[in-house]
Design an enzyme around this catalytic site. Sequence first.
Site, PDB file in Angstrom:
ATOM      1  N   GLU A 174       0.847  -1.183   0.000  1.00 36.65           N
ATOM      2  CA  GLU A 174       0.000   0.000   0.000  1.00 36.65           C
ATOM      3  C   GLU A 174       0.887   1.239   0.000  1.00 36.65           C
ATOM      4  O   GLU A 174       1.918   1.255   0.683  1.00 36.65           O
ATOM      5  CB  GLU A 174      -0.891  -0.013   1.253  1.00 36.65           C
ATOM      6  CG  GLU A 174      -1.970   1.034   1.273  1.00 36.65           C
ATOM      7  CD  GLU A 174      -2.825   0.905   2.533  1.00 36.65           C
ATOM      8  OE1 GLU A 174      -3.842   0.191   2.483  1.00 36.65           O
ATOM      9  OE2 GLU A 174      -2.451   1.504   3.553  1.00 36.65           O
ATOM     10  N   ARG A 185     -17.172  -3.453  14.730  1.00 39.48           N
ATOM     11  CA  ARG A 185     -17.463  -3.487  16.171  1.00 39.48           C
ATOM     12  C   ARG A 185     -17.703  -2.068  16.658  1.00 39.48           C
ATOM     13  O   ARG A 185     -17.557  -1.116  15.922  1.00 39.48           O
ATOM     14  CB  ARG A 185     -16.262  -4.047  16.918  1.00 39.48           C
ATOM     15  CG  ARG A 185     -15.009  -3.230  16.605  1.00 39.48           C
ATOM     16  CD  ARG A 185     -13.811  -3.665  17.411  1.00 39.48           C
ATOM     17  NE  ARG A 185     -12.574  -3.275  16.758  1.00 39.48           N
ATOM     18  CZ  ARG A 185     -11.985  -2.093  16.871  1.00 39.48           C
ATOM     19  NH1 ARG A 185     -12.521  -1.157  17.622  1.00 39.48           N
ATOM     20  NH2 ARG A 185     -10.861  -1.823  16.242  1.00 39.48           N
TER      21      ARG A 185
END
Lengths: 165, 515
Positions: free
Chosen positions: B214, B306
Site C-alpha cells: 500500500e 465493532r
Amino acid sequence: MRIRVLLAGRERAVEVTRLAPDRFRIEVDGVRSEVTATLGADGSIRFMGAAGAGRAIGAAKGNSRQLWIDGRTVRYEVLRGARASGHAREHDLKSPAPGVVAEVHARAGTRVRKGEKLVVLESMKMFFSVLAPRDGRVERVLCARGDTVDAGVLLVELTDENGGA
Amino acid sequence: MGARGRSPAAGAARPLRTLLVANRGEIAVRVIRAAREMGIRSVAAHAEDDAGALFVEIADDARLLPGESPSRTYLSAEAICRAALDAGADAVHPGYGFLAESAGFARAVREAGLVFVGPPLEAMALVGSKVAAKALAEKAGVPTVPWAAVEGHGEKEISRAAAKIGYPLLVKASAGGGGKGMRVVAREAELLEAVRIARVEAAAAFGDGEVFLERALSGPRHVEIQILGDAGGRAIAFPERECSIQRRHQKILEESPSVAVGADLRARLEEAAVAIAESSGYVGAGTVEFLLDAGGSFYFLEVNARLQVEHPVTEAVTGIDLVAWQLRLAAGEALPPGLSGLAPRGHAIECRLNAEDPAQGFLPSAGRIERLLLPTGPGVRVDTGVREGDLVATRYDPLIAKVIAWAEDRPAAIRRIRRALRETVLLGITSNAEFLGALVDHPAFARAETTTDFLTRHGDAMVAQQEPRETDLAAIALFEAYQRSAPGMAGGRDAGVPGSGIDPWDGAPGFRCGS
C-alpha cells in the site's frame, strides 16, 4: 524537621517547622517563607504562601512519592539515613497527643536530668507528664500554660550537657 | 422463532432479555449501563482477577470464567458461550478487542442459539480481510490508497507492482490491525525481505500470512465514519471522528468533527461509508476508516466491525446512544428515518487515560491505584472501569478511563478537556495523564495540525521532564510533615513508612507556642 528528597534528579533539602496548626515555616536553600495549609478529610492539602497557592494530593509507597499538585504529578524519593549535623532533633521533646499545656516546669538555660518532668499535658481529661529523655540543658521552651497543641509538635528544645547541639 | 440463531429480519423485532457482556473494564461498564436503561438484565463474564471489578459489581448477574490466562477466559469462545447459557442469556455483546471481531466467536454464539450483538458472518468475512474490503470499496466506487495484492505473485511481479505504487510504501497484513505485521519500505532493495518478514509476522499474529502493498501517504489525517446498519439492508452514517494522534499505531486522542472536513466533504465521506456498509450487508454498529490527504482527497482504509473505543465523541456531537442502538439493531429493530444526515453539534474531544509510561516508549505500567479522582462538571463525561484501590494488571488493556469533553466549538472543547485533565488525580501507577495535558496544551494541537505523524514531530516535548516549580518543594514539605504527624491521612492507602522503624513523632513538625 528536615526533609531530604530526590526531585528531578537533584537532591533537595527542606526544613519545615509547624508554627501553628495551620501555619508552617518552610526553608529552602536558605530562603524562608511562611505557608498556611490545611489537610482535608479526603487527604488533600490546601496551601497558600508567598510563592503561590495550590492543592496537593499524594500517595506514598515506601520512600517513593507521587504528589499531584494542581494538575501536575511530581515524583520524588524521600532520602533517609545519615542526617546532617546540627539537626539532632531526636533529643527534642514533642507532644505525645493533642491537648492543652497544663504545667511548664522547664526553664531555658537550666540543666535537667533524664526522667525529670518538663511539661504536663492535659488531653481527653487526663494529665500526661512529658519527661526529659536524657540529661541535658533546656535550650528553648516553645510552649506556655494554656496552649493548645497538636500531636507531635515541639514543646522543648534540649541540647547536650556539654554544649553540643 | 425457530431460527433463533440467525439475525432476525427487520420488522420482526424480538426484544433482548438477558445480555452477557463478553468483555471487561470500561466497555463492560458502558454496555451494562445501556442494557440497564433498556430494561435488559446484564451478566458479567469475568476472569478470577476481575472478581472485585466495577463491571462485575454493577452487573445483575456474574459468571466466573475459570483459568488464568486470557486465552482461557476473555478469549475463550467456549467458556463464554457456556457462561451465557448457564446464566440464561439470550444475547452476547463482545465489546471491543478480545473476540469482538472474531468470526469464529460470532459463529459459536449463534450456534449456541444466542444473538450476537454484531454484524452477520458474511459481512464480517467481507470486511475482516483488508484485501477483500478494498475490493468491496472499489466495487462501491470508493477510492482506496493505491495498493497491490502479493499472494500468488512472483518476485518480479511484486517488484513491478511496488514500483507502480511508488516508494515509500507499506507492507500490511490482510488480517491485521494495531500496527502488527506492518512494515515501512523506503526503497526497492528492502522490498522482498520486508514482504517475507511481514508474512511470517502476520501468520504468527493472526493465523493468516496474507500481506499486501500500500502506498505510504505523507502526513495524512485519520478520519473515520461511524455507521449503523439494520437487518433490512439500510445503513446510515454519522459525522466523522478524527483520530490522527496515535502512538505505536494506536489512537490516544480523538475528536469530532474534524477541522479538515467541511459539510461537502462530510457528505461524500458518509456516502462512501454507507455504500460500503450496504454492499456488505452490514448490520449493527461499525466504523469505516479513511485517510485524508492535505489536498482533501480521501482513501478507504478498512472497516472495524465493532463498537469503537472512541464512540463517545460521536455520541457527544449527535446525542445518539450508539450502544443502545447496537442492542436495538441486534433485536431486529429497523433504523428510523430521522437518524441520518445529522450535522455535528459543537465539538467533542476524547483522551485515553492509560496505565503506561510515555517516557519509556509508552510501556504499560501496573500496580494499585492509590488515589483516583476523576473530573466532572459541565460537558465532561468519564467512562471508566476502575475505582480507587483497584489493581491494574499488565495482562490487559492499559485503558484506565476515557475523558471526554464537549463544548460549543473546538477552542472551548480544548479549554474544557484541559480543565478536566487538570482535575484528574491518578496516583499509585504511572499514567499518561501529564502527557495528555501537554498534548492538549500544545500550540500545534490548538492549530489543529493533527496529522498521523503528530507525535513523531511533537511527542518529545510532551515527555520532557518538567522543571520543578517554586511551590513544589513547599507542597512536598507539607505532604511529608502531614505524612509523619498523621500517618494515613495524607498518604492514601500505603501511608506508613514500612520497615523504617521510625517513631511517628520523631522528626515531626515543630510547634512554637504562643506565636
